[in-house]
Scaffold this motif. Structure first.
Motif, mmCIF file in Angstrom:
data_model
loop_
_atom_site.group_PDB
_atom_site.id
_atom_site.type_symbol
_atom_site.label_atom_id
_atom_site.label_comp_id
_atom_site.label_asym_id
_atom_site.label_seq_id
_atom_site.Cartn_x
_atom_site.Cartn_y
_atom_site.Cartn_z
ATOM 1 N N UNK A 77 4.226 23.239 -10.136
ATOM 2 C CA UNK A 77 4.384 24.010 -9.031
ATOM 3 C C UNK A 77 3.200 24.057 -7.789
ATOM 4 N N UNK A 78 2.073 24.287 -8.463
ATOM 5 C CA UNK A 78 0.950 24.418 -7.555
ATOM 6 C C UNK A 78 0.939 23.519 -6.436
ATOM 7 N N UNK A 79 0.489 22.185 -7.302
ATOM 8 C CA UNK A 79 0.509 21.146 -6.263
ATOM 9 C C UNK A 79 1.623 20.829 -5.158
ATOM 10 N N UNK A 80 2.720 21.231 -5.677
ATOM 11 C CA UNK A 80 3.881 21.158 -4.865
ATOM 12 C C UNK A 80 3.970 22.002 -3.536
ATOM 13 N N UNK A 81 3.661 23.138 -3.954
ATOM 14 C CA UNK A 81 3.197 24.397 -2.862
ATOM 15 C C UNK A 81 2.287 23.772 -2.160
ATOM 16 N N UNK A 82 1.141 23.186 -2.482
ATOM 17 C CA UNK A 82 0.010 22.739 -1.709
ATOM 18 C C UNK A 82 0.310 21.578 -0.695
ATOM 19 N N UNK B 247 0.788 -1.241 -0.027
ATOM 20 C CA UNK B 247 -0.095 0.031 -0.026
ATOM 21 C C UNK B 247 0.659 1.362 0.029
ATOM 22 N N UNK B 248 0.538 2.133 -1.039
ATOM 23 C CA UNK B 248 1.511 3.322 -1.025
ATOM 24 C C UNK B 248 0.540 4.682 -0.706
ATOM 25 N N UNK B 249 -0.186 4.393 0.038
ATOM 26 C CA UNK B 249 -1.269 5.671 0.514
ATOM 27 C C UNK B 249 -0.522 6.549 0.958
ATOM 28 N N UNK B 250 -0.843 7.809 0.487
ATOM 29 C CA UNK B 250 -0.187 8.751 1.070
ATOM 30 C C UNK B 250 0.804 9.409 0.077
ATOM 31 N N UNK B 251 1.096 8.616 -0.738
ATOM 32 C CA UNK B 251 2.398 8.727 -1.934
ATOM 33 C C UNK B 251 1.523 9.604 -2.836
ATOM 34 N N UNK B 252 2.377 10.484 -3.610
ATOM 35 C CA UNK B 252 1.557 11.458 -4.567
ATOM 36 C C UNK B 252 2.159 10.777 -6.015
ATOM 37 N N UNK B 253 1.379 10.876 -7.155
ATOM 38 C CA UNK B 253 2.062 10.929 -8.320
ATOM 39 C C UNK B 253 3.008 11.834 -8.988
ATOM 40 N N UNK B 254 3.940 11.459 -9.602
ATOM 41 C CA UNK B 254 5.153 12.384 -10.008
ATOM 42 C C UNK B 254 4.724 13.780 -10.464
ATOM 43 N N UNK B 255 3.486 13.870 -11.120
ATOM 44 C CA UNK B 255 2.953 15.299 -11.784
ATOM 45 C C UNK B 255 2.625 16.085 -10.353
ATOM 46 N N UNK C 28 9.152 11.951 1.660
ATOM 47 C CA UNK C 28 10.637 11.888 1.839
ATOM 48 C C UNK C 28 11.478 11.888 0.591
ATOM 49 N N UNK C 29 10.549 12.063 -0.372
ATOM 50 C CA UNK C 29 11.105 12.297 -1.971
ATOM 51 C C UNK C 29 11.617 10.792 -2.467
ATOM 52 N N UNK C 30 11.201 9.606 -1.714
ATOM 53 C CA UNK C 30 11.474 8.347 -2.353
ATOM 54 C C UNK C 30 10.608 8.122 -3.287
ATOM 55 N N UNK C 31 10.916 7.163 -4.457
ATOM 56 C CA UNK C 31 10.111 7.195 -5.466
ATOM 57 C C UNK C 31 9.837 5.568 -5.699
ATOM 58 N N UNK C 32 8.535 5.218 -5.989
ATOM 59 C CA UNK C 32 8.335 3.906 -6.424
ATOM 60 C C UNK C 32 7.344 3.876 -7.548
ATOM 61 N N UNK C 33 7.464 2.759 -8.259
ATOM 62 C CA UNK C 33 6.498 2.589 -9.670
ATOM 63 C C UNK C 33 5.444 1.655 -9.282
ATOM 64 N N UNK C 34 4.172 1.956 -9.989
ATOM 65 C CA UNK C 34 3.186 0.977 -9.481
ATOM 66 C C UNK C 34 2.563 0.430 -10.889
ATOM 67 N N UNK D 112 4.340 6.774 -11.480
ATOM 68 C CA UNK D 112 5.492 6.893 -10.544
ATOM 69 C C UNK D 112 4.923 7.744 -9.300
ATOM 70 N N UNK D 113 5.163 7.009 -8.386
ATOM 71 C CA UNK D 113 4.673 7.836 -6.951
ATOM 72 C C UNK D 113 5.793 8.355 -6.264
ATOM 73 N N UNK D 114 5.476 9.469 -5.501
ATOM 74 C CA UNK D 114 6.522 9.893 -4.742
ATOM 75 C C UNK D 114 6.243 10.241 -3.352
ATOM 76 N N UNK D 115 7.056 9.863 -2.201
ATOM 77 C CA UNK D 115 6.774 9.875 -0.822
ATOM 78 C C UNK D 115 6.932 11.242 -0.416
#
Lengths: 644, 234
Positions: free
Chosen positions: A105-110, A92-100, A154-160, A149-152
């Motif tokens: 910029x906007x989603x990163x700042x959010x 389960x990678x709940x809480x991880x966000x897609x790379x986009x 902590x900037x860790x990356x995993x592929x789904x 591509x999901x990003x945690x």
């Protein structure tokens, strides 16, 4: 409508799982939570098939620690009551966000407001590592894109979507038959992907695109301003190698305004050039990207103006400062206060202020009270003091002047003597004494304004408040943000409030009251209650209805409560323009504060000296009037004997 | 009430002056979708209420997909009279307007205005180096044009032929399907009852797949006139 399978019990390879709530639904299948498990999820296919089962078994078999580390690997098959494989269990990678969401910029700042460009470089590097390990295991991702591509945090990356990877057993090749056209290598455009063997190089093209997007604020490397009439699609630009930043070819597309390829090191630039050249036979591998990005990460400089700006140290000036100015938006969000740097800085400024020597703390000149002198009573003072009792005698003398002229003369003489004494005392003692007292009062006033140590204390206190303000930058920024957010979403607030009818208060207020409020005051909903316009004394409506102060207060309180509820449940975010506006306000204020505080020790030092000098000067000026008072005080005191 | 008959534009959001900065903060390829909505007086009452509810659901549907919310841009032109109510903006900033019914049905003017808006928006994409998908124009009406519409119709035909946009017409009960057939090149769809909500859900799903299309993955549009769908053949 498809049936929801929640609650169904499925058999895993080693244990049984019960499906929980439905989490996501896509073309390939549905993802469910598993009851009692937070670490794993179930993915169920929309159409199970024989080929799928073999591929899945193979993937589970080759799963090792490294692959599990870089992807949400299938851990166990899931079989239904008919023993058919319907899906699999994965991490389960709940809480991880897609790379986009990371590169926009906007989603990163959010979502991760304090991520800097350093984090973006790290995400790109981690992505390269993931793809490298997949390739190393002999697999091809195939459909590598910004959503799988999901990003945690902590900037860790995993592929789904591992089940769509291309893999090969001893006798079968399982291909990946899907791709997004904007991530598809040029040589595959227009080809059918069904049954097509894809290579590492195809993944490397998509990887290069995603790395470009991650480092360049979400811009696709082939998006630009077309110099030809007509539309140029991304696919066409990719096929023709129209990479707008290229130095090798002459594409009819100009780079988007403001975007500079020089932001990245020449090594990275070369890799992009190579990856996007349709004639180049070998694209940079995931491993090459990993190495280059690691080097880039180690060669980042810190902007001196804005601590949230990290950039490649090959540049002379911070590119993000210039870009934020140019685009007038916040690319990154500085973190105030909590880093400790700010507070150390303020402590240093305050320590310098504290070290400034204080001014003299002498007492101001004071007027002297006549009563403190021992009275010197002379004939003149005694006579002047006697005053009014003479008057009846003068009147009596005047009326009897005809009969007793000698008495009249005596009276006249006595009056003349009295007046003489009075004038003498006034001119000789009283007037100089009063003038000296006035001078002293004036000097005391001057002291308060320009010589007292209190002036210094007040100034120092003002600097202390500025130190506090500087230290509390984050709170001030938050206030600025809230202010802007509330202005920006005022309309939504009013809409929200207009859904609350005053009539709904009928349970609290009487029906007559609510009707009267609606009918005579025209207040239909909470949106019609204007706290600023409400008079404390209440509101007078038509037909003699008067809204008392208590009810007015209650209505205002009701609106305030609804407003609070609205803001606490709203998920509004500032857009990057407003975020920048707020940041600029604080940055400007801070620059001003810092300038003031840097200057403070010198100013305070000078002030202390001025004050001390003024104190001495005023004390010197006070000597003369004090002497006058001392000289005449005893006589003035004599005038007031018995008058208390 | 006479007040209800006045057309009151309610822009979704103040247009941000730094238009190129919008693309800077969100350079995702855009999928513009223009809604041409009939707000003539015959829409008053439940139809306009259902349409408003449908618009809110439309936004919610798009927002549920984080990529679509940044790619699909919604623009709205209402007619009765023809007014741009929402300029093109991505779903995450789009605020569904509260439409009121009133006036006649200047469909021709609305189509021309809408097509001009689409052209302008495409120019902006190009100037800012942002990619875009073929725009969708979605016409919803319950009547017949009260102005000349032949010019608008030929513009639609021309645009469809040059593949610069896709035009869909939906008729609510009372719509003149003969004219709709002459305007649109596709067969117009008749809305079943007032199922605006279902229609917008379908639109959102379609736009989501368009804005994230893949090679090799067939994403056929779900036929709205299939049994259980929101429409039927007009």
């Amino acid at each position: 409508m498809r049936a929801n399978s929640s609650g169904i019990l499925l058999a895993g390879d080693r244990m049984e799982y019960r499906l929980g709530t439905l989490l996501a639904e896509g073309g390939e299948g549905r993802v469910y939570r598993l009851q009692g498990r937070e670490d794993v999820l179930a993915k169920l296919y929309s159409e199970p098939g024989i080929g799928r089962e073999v591929k899945l078994e193979h993937l589970i078999e080759i799963g090792n620690k490294r692959l599990l580390h870089v992807a949400a690997w299938p851990l166990s098959r899931l079989r239904d009551s008919r023993d058919e494989t319907v899906g699999f269990v994965m991490e389960s990678l709940e809480g991880w966000q897609p790379l986009h969401a990371s590169y926009q910029v906007k989603s990163r700042l959010d979502q991760n407001p304090y991520r800097t460009w350093r984090h973006l470089v790290r995400i790109a590097r981690n992505l390269a590592a993931c793809v490298h390990h997949v390739h190393d295991a002999g697999l091809i991702v195939g459909d590598l894109n910004e959503s799988n591509v999901l990003v945690s945090h902590e900037s860790m990356v995993k592929l789904i979507d591992v089940d769509s990877f291309q893999c090969e057993t001893a006798d079968t090749l399982f291909t990946c038959h899907v791709a997004k056209p904007e991530l598809l290598a040029p040589e595959l455009h227009g080809k059918s992907l069904e049954g097509l063997r894809r290579s590492e190089s195809h993944d490397d093209f998509a990887l290069a695109v995603l790395i470009f997007q991650t480092l360049m604020f979400g811009r696709h490397p082939f998006a630009g301003r077309p110099e030809l009439a007509g539309d140029i699609s991304l696919e066409e630009a990719i096929q023709k190698g129209w990479y707008p930043f290229t130095e090798r070819r002459n594409p009819p597309i100009a780079p988007p305004k403001g975007l500079e390829i020089d932001w990245v090191s020449s090594e990275i630039r070369d890799l992009f050039e190579q990856a996007f050249d349709p004639d180049s036979p070998d694209r940079p591998s995931a491993h090459a990207w990993f190495v280059a990005l690691k080097t880039l990460e180690a060669s980042l400089a810190q902007c001196s103006e804005n601590q949230s700006h990290a950039f490649w140290h090959g540049l002379d000036t911070c590119p993000w400062c210039a870009l934020e100015d140019r685009w007038n938006l916040a690319l990154f969000q500085p973190k105030f206060g909590s880093s400790g740097r700010q507070s150390i800085d303020v402590d240093r400024l305050w320590a310098r202020i504290e070290a400034v020597p204080e001014p003299r703390r002498a007492s101001p000149p004071r007027g002297l009270d006549a009563t403190q002198f021992h009275p010197i009573d002379t004939l003149a003072t005694r006579t002047a003091r006697a005053g009014t009792p003479w008057i009846p005698l003068v009147i009596v003398g005047a009326f009897n002047a005809e009969r007793h002229p000698e008495l009249f003369i005596l009276v006249v003489a006595m009056v003349a003597f009295y007046l003489g004494c009075l004038i003498k005392v006034q001119f000789q003692h009283r007037f100089p004494y009063n003038r000296a007292q006035e001078t002293l009062t004036e000097l005391a006033h001057q002291w308060e304004l320009s010589a007292s140590a209190g002036v210094f204390d007040a100034e120092k206190e003002a600097f202390r408040k500025q130190c506090d303000a500087l230290e509390n930058s984050s709170q001030r920024l938050e206030i600025e943000r809230t202010k802007r957010l509330r202005i920006a979403h005022q309309r939504e607030l009013e809409e929200f409030l207009s859904r609350y009818s005053v009539r709904s208060l009928a349970g609290v207020l009487t029906l007559e009251t609510t009707s009267a409020i609606v009918n005579t005051l025209g207040i239909q909903t909470a949106a019609d209650i204007h706290p600023d316009a409400m008079e404390i004394g209440g509101l007078a409506g038509m037909e003699g209805f008067h809204l008392g102060p208590e009810l007015t207060k209650a209505l205002v309180a009701w609106r305030t409560e609804l407003e609070d509820r609205f803001w606490s449940t709203s998920s509004f975010r500032l857009d990057p323009h407003m975020e920048r506006e707020a940041q600029m306000v604080i940055a400007q204020e801070n620059a001003e504060l810092r300038k003031n505080l840097e200057r403070a020790p010198k100013e305070l030092g000078e002030l202390a000296e001025q004050l001390s000098a003024a104190q001495i000067e005023i004390a010197r000026e006070a000597l003369a009037p004090v002497r006058v008072i001392q000289k005449h005080g005893a006589y003035v005191a004599a005038l007031t004997i018995g008058k208390k | 009430m006479s007040k209800d008959l006045d057309q009151v534009p309610l822009p979704g959001k103040k247009i941000v002056p730094f238009s190129n900065a919008i693309f800077a903060e969100n350079p995702e390829p855009r999928c513009p979708c223009l809604l041409l909505l009939d707000t003539s007086s015959s829409m008053a009452g439940r139809p306009i209420e259902e349409l408003n509810t449908g618009l809110v659901a439309f936004k919610d549907e798009l927002m549920a997909d984080s990529l679509a919310s940044k790619r699909v841009e919604v623009g709205i032109v209402t007619f009765g009279p023809a007014l741009p109510v929402t300029h093109f903006q991505t779903a995450d900033t789009f605020q569904p307007p509260l439409l009121t019914a009133g006036g006649d049905t200047p469909m021709g003017a609305a189509i021309e205005l809408g097509l001009a808006m689409v052209r302008d928006r495409k120019d902006e994409y190009r100037r800012n180096g942002v990619e875009y998908y073929r725009p969708w124009v979605f016409l919803i009406t319950d009547g017949a044009p009260t102005d000349t519409w032949t010019q608008a119709a030929s513009q639609v035909h021309l645009a469809e032929e040059s593949k610069t946009l896709q035009f869909f017409a939906v008729g609510v009960a009372g719509a003149n399907f003969d004219i709709l057939r002459q305007i649109a090149t596709r067969e117009p769809v008749a809305l079943n009852g007032l199922r605006f909500r279902d229609m917008f859900q379908w639109l959102s799903n379609s736009l989501q797949s368009v804005s994230q299309s893949r090679v090799g993955e067939q994403v056929p549009l779900v036929n709205p006139t299939a049994p259980g769908g929101w429409g039927s053949v007009g």
